[in-house]
Design a protein around this motif. Structure first.
Motif, short mmCIF file in Angstrom:
data_model
loop_
_atom_site.label_atom_id
_atom_site.label_comp_id
_atom_site.label_asym_id
_atom_site.label_seq_id
_atom_site.Cartn_x
_atom_site.Cartn_y
_atom_site.Cartn_z
N ILE A 421 0.84 -1.21 0.00
CA ILE A 421 0.00 0.00 0.00
C ILE A 421 0.88 1.25 0.00
CG2 ILE A 421 -1.71 1.31 1.31
CD1 ILE A 421 -2.73 -1.37 2.38
N ASN A 422 0.62 2.13 -0.94
CA ASN A 422 1.31 3.42 -1.01
C ASN A 422 0.23 4.50 -1.02
OD1 ASN A 422 2.82 5.68 -1.48
ND2 ASN A 422 3.64 5.02 -3.46
N TYR A 423 0.03 5.13 0.13
CA TYR A 423 -1.05 6.10 0.26
C TYR A 423 -0.84 7.33 -0.63
CZ TYR A 423 -2.67 3.35 4.22
OH TYR A 423 -3.14 2.33 5.01
N ASP A 427 -5.75 8.97 -5.12
CA ASP A 427 -6.42 10.21 -5.50
C ASP A 427 -7.76 9.84 -6.10
OD1 ASP A 427 -5.99 9.44 -8.20
OD2 ASP A 427 -4.12 10.56 -8.31
N ASN A 428 -8.46 10.82 -6.60
CA ASN A 428 -9.82 10.57 -7.08
C ASN A 428 -9.87 9.69 -8.33
OD1 ASN A 428 -12.31 11.20 -5.94
ND2 ASN A 428 -12.80 12.70 -7.52
N ASP A 429 -8.74 9.59 -9.04
CA ASP A 429 -8.70 8.80 -10.27
C ASP A 429 -8.11 7.41 -10.05
OD1 ASP A 429 -9.74 10.95 -11.79
OD2 ASP A 429 -7.74 11.87 -11.86
N PHE A 430 -7.71 7.10 -8.83
CA PHE A 430 -7.06 5.82 -8.55
C PHE A 430 -8.07 4.68 -8.64
CE2 PHE A 430 -5.64 2.51 -5.58
CZ PHE A 430 -4.33 2.30 -6.03
N GLU A 477 -13.99 3.16 3.79
CA GLU A 477 -14.36 3.63 2.45
C GLU A 477 -13.21 3.49 1.47
OE1 GLU A 477 -16.08 7.55 0.07
OE2 GLU A 477 -16.01 7.57 2.25
N PHE A 478 -13.56 3.24 0.23
CA PHE A 478 -12.59 3.17 -0.86
C PHE A 478 -13.04 4.08 -2.00
CE2 PHE A 478 -12.12 -0.53 1.72
CZ PHE A 478 -10.74 -0.67 1.85
N ASN A 484 -12.71 11.40 -3.07
CA ASN A 484 -11.33 11.14 -2.65
C ASN A 484 -11.22 10.86 -1.15
OD1 ASN A 484 -8.64 10.74 -3.39
ND2 ASN A 484 -8.06 12.84 -2.86
N PHE A 485 -12.20 10.12 -0.61
CA PHE A 485 -12.14 9.66 0.78
C PHE A 485 -11.70 8.20 0.80
CE2 PHE A 485 -15.14 13.21 1.48
CZ PHE A 485 -14.48 13.84 2.55
N TRP A 486 -10.71 7.92 1.66
CA TRP A 486 -10.18 6.57 1.79
C TRP A 486 -10.08 6.22 3.26
CZ3 TRP A 486 -9.31 4.19 -2.88
CH2 TRP A 486 -9.25 5.03 -4.01
N GLY A 487 -10.53 5.02 3.60
CA GLY A 487 -10.43 4.59 5.00
C GLY A 487 -11.61 5.07 5.82
#
Length: 618
Positions: A421-423, A427-430, A477-478, A484-487
């Motif tokens: 994992i590389n935080y 981004d929003n396009d990942f 969240e993914f 662009n919210f993660w975790g």
């Protein structure tokens, strides 16, 4: 004669702010119980210096832009007038806050502001005509005094040779007060001295510093597992409101499983087959919400049946949970094991404060999946060696999903899985699919450990008299919302707050059987449900919880829910989510977390939340 290093306007600015800070300190200190202030010399010194330092900073910081403006304009009356308006406005705000705190024991926040701006001023301030008259009179007098004192000071300073002395004394008083109060708080917090830390709640919008880790590095003693309350002189809450009267003995064991960061759509046959199979004989709640997007407030609401705004009061007094206390009173054996530290957040001072000497933590330097395996083996050993003549309470807290952790040898069910994992790539396009697959694999691994627990329980014929609960403290969240919210701890969408819940009722319990529930439920409902159906408590649920018994008829009502987080708070209604920020301001979203424009929460929802927030305050 040497020219003064401080101009007339600068000295005037400092004096005006300090005078108003002193008045604000008086208003705030007036709300402190006398026995708290005068408990010790230290508590008296902290109360005085904390108020002076805090309010001086507030008045200086908010008026500072207008002082800077005065450096660039020739007509100083403009900047001075703006400084006065700012000081008067802030002082009135502090006065209003003091009255709110007097009535409800919490400070002015954006939820209250929303309620007032929506037309519920009279509901918030249940004042009679006399009190309203006094408030208006007080405001008028303060405006007249501010203007009069401001004009007098300007005239005096223009002919005084002591303006620099006044300015220096004020700055020294401010810096000394701030330094002394913060130093006292740092060491009191490290010692677990609630005679000081309790005082923080009486100051509006406080900014205190803690330094336990740094003090540890310096070789100083820090109390992490402080089971004894130093200076335990008061209860901030009326919790419980009445002593509990429970008639049942202790016929049922309880295995309470919390899987951190387990979101609602993971409990299915593909991802969690062992838990899914167990759920087929249990009561499942398909619209269940943890009242937080973070671990601290999520677990707190589960065990206490209270919303997260009560955390600080509970933590400051190390107030035990009614639920845990009832288990202890009925002679339960305790087995509390966690893969995650229970002192940061301070669950040893809240959820498990009454039994903190029995907490078992997995080895701290191991990865999460090894810790989870450790606590699984610990529970199995406990079930092998327990006193079989006594009922038991076993709490296990799993952390692998939140850490996306599983052994290298674990067979991945979901591919491709993000290997490292590389935080920084997020981004929003990942493309979230490989990240989500890694999460699913960590959940599947955790489920394999839960399968071992369920197998052990079945092999020992414990399903006849053991209640099993499985739930989580928050979701994960993914970027499903496309923002662009993660975790977790980022927003209050269903992906971060909606979690699984099933309760297996044993074979000899009246509620035994499989059932699906589609009505909206919340984490605050679990404690009162267990209290009623484990111990047959005769009290009204409102004596000790803000939740409902899951089997009571009123739980079918889709009530507004109050969520707490580290820097935000949210209210979720039928068709909206209102997010309230600590820094000020509210935003509205629909249930899909798309922004709603020109919307206001229904007053009945805000009123209900307002009552919840003060229901257990003294």
């Amino acid at each position: 004669m040497k020219p003064s290093p401080f101009s007339v306007e600068t000295s005037w600015f400092l004096i005006i702010c300090f005078i108003n800070a002193s008045i604000a300190s008086f208003l705030s200190l007036n709300g402190f119980p006398e026995h708290l202030i005068f408990w010790s010399i230290q508590s008296l010194l902290f109360s005085l210096t904390a108020c002076i330092g805090h309010f001086t900073f507030l008045f200086l910081a908010l008026s500072f832009p207008f002082w800077v403006l005065g450096l660039f304009i020739t007509d100083k009356r403009v900047s001075n007038s703006l400084i006065l308006i700012c000081n008067i406005s802030l002082l009135m705000l502090i006065y209003i806050d003091a009255r709110i705190f007097e009535l409800y024991k919490f400070h002015l926040n954006s939820v209250v502001i929303e309620l007032i701006s929506g037309g519920a001023l009279q509901e918030v301030f249940a004042f009679d005509f006399l009190r309203w008259s006094f408030f208006i009179l007080f405001a008028a007098i303060m405006i007249i005094l501010e203007v009069s004192v401001g004009i007098f000071l300007l005239r005096y300073l223009n002919r005084s040779s002591y303006k620099s002395i006044f300015a220096i004394l004020i700055l020294l008083t401010f810096l000394t007060s701030a330094t002394v109060s913060q130093t006292i708080y740092i060491f009191s917090d490290a010692r677990g001295d609630t005679t000081i830390t309790d005082l923080k709640r009486y100051i509006p919008w406080p900014q205190t510093i803690t330094a336990k880790s740094r003090l540890k590095d310096w070789g100083l003693t820090v109390r992490e597992n402080n089971n004894k309350k130093i200076g335990s002189f008061t209860k901030e809450l009326n919790y419980p409101k009445q002593a509990l009267a429970c008639t049942a003995e202790a016929p049922y064991n309880l295995v309470f499983i919390v899987v951190d960061a387990l979101r609602f759509d993971m409990l299915d046959k593909e991802v969690m087959p062992y838990s899914w199979e167990m759920a087929q004989a249990a009561h499942s709640y398909n619209e269940h919400y943890s009242l937080s997007n973070s671990t601290r407030f999520g677990l707190f609401s589960l065990i206490y049946g209270l919303t997260g705004n009560y955390w600080n009061s509970i933590a400051n007094n190390q107030q035990e949970s009614v639920f845990i206390n009832t288990l202890a009173t009925h002679g339960y054996q305790f087995n509390i094991a966690s893969s995650s530290p229970l002192f940061g957040p301070e669950f040893n001072r809240t959820v498990f404060s009454d039994v903190s000497d029995q907490l078992k933590l997995a080895p701290s330097k191991e990865p999460a999946h090894k810790k989870d395996a450790h606590i699984t083996n610990d529970l199995k050993e406990f079930l092998d060696n327990r006193n079989q003549s006594e009922a038991f309470f076993s709490f296990v807290f799993y952390d692998s999903p939140g850490a996306y952790s599983y052994p290298d040898k674990f067979k991945e069910k979901f591919k491709p899985s993000w290997e490292k994992i590389n935080y920084l790539e997020l981004d929003n396009d990942f493309d979230a699919s490989k990240f989500l697959n890694r999460y699913k694999n960590s959940v599947a691994y955790t489920d394999s450990l839960l399968g071992e627990i369920f197998k052990t329980i079945k092999s020992k014929a414990l399903l006849e008299n053991t209640i099993i609960v499985l739930t989580s403290t928050h979701g994960q969240e993914f970027n499903e919302t496309g923002k662009n919210f993660w975790g977790h701890n980022g927003n209050f969408s269903v992906y971060q707050t909606k979690v699984p819940l099933f309760i297996y009722w044993p074979e000899n319990h009246p509620l035994h059987g499989q059932q699906q529930f589609k009505n909206q439920t919340a984490s605050i409902d679990l404690a009162p449900t267990l209290m009623n159906h484990m111990f047959s408590c005769n009290n009204a649920v409102s004596d000790y919880s803000l939740g409902y018994d899951l089997y009571a008829s009123q739980n079918n009502y889709a009530r507004p829910l109050l969520f707490e987080s580290w820097s935000q708070r949210a209210i979720m209604g039928l068709d909206y989510i209102m997010v309230s920020y600590d820094a000020g301001g509210n935003e509205y979203f629909d249930r899909n977390y798309q922004r709603k424009e020109n919307f206001s929460a229904p007053q009945e929802d805000l009123s209900a939340i307002f009552k919840q927030m003060s229901a257990f305050n003294k």
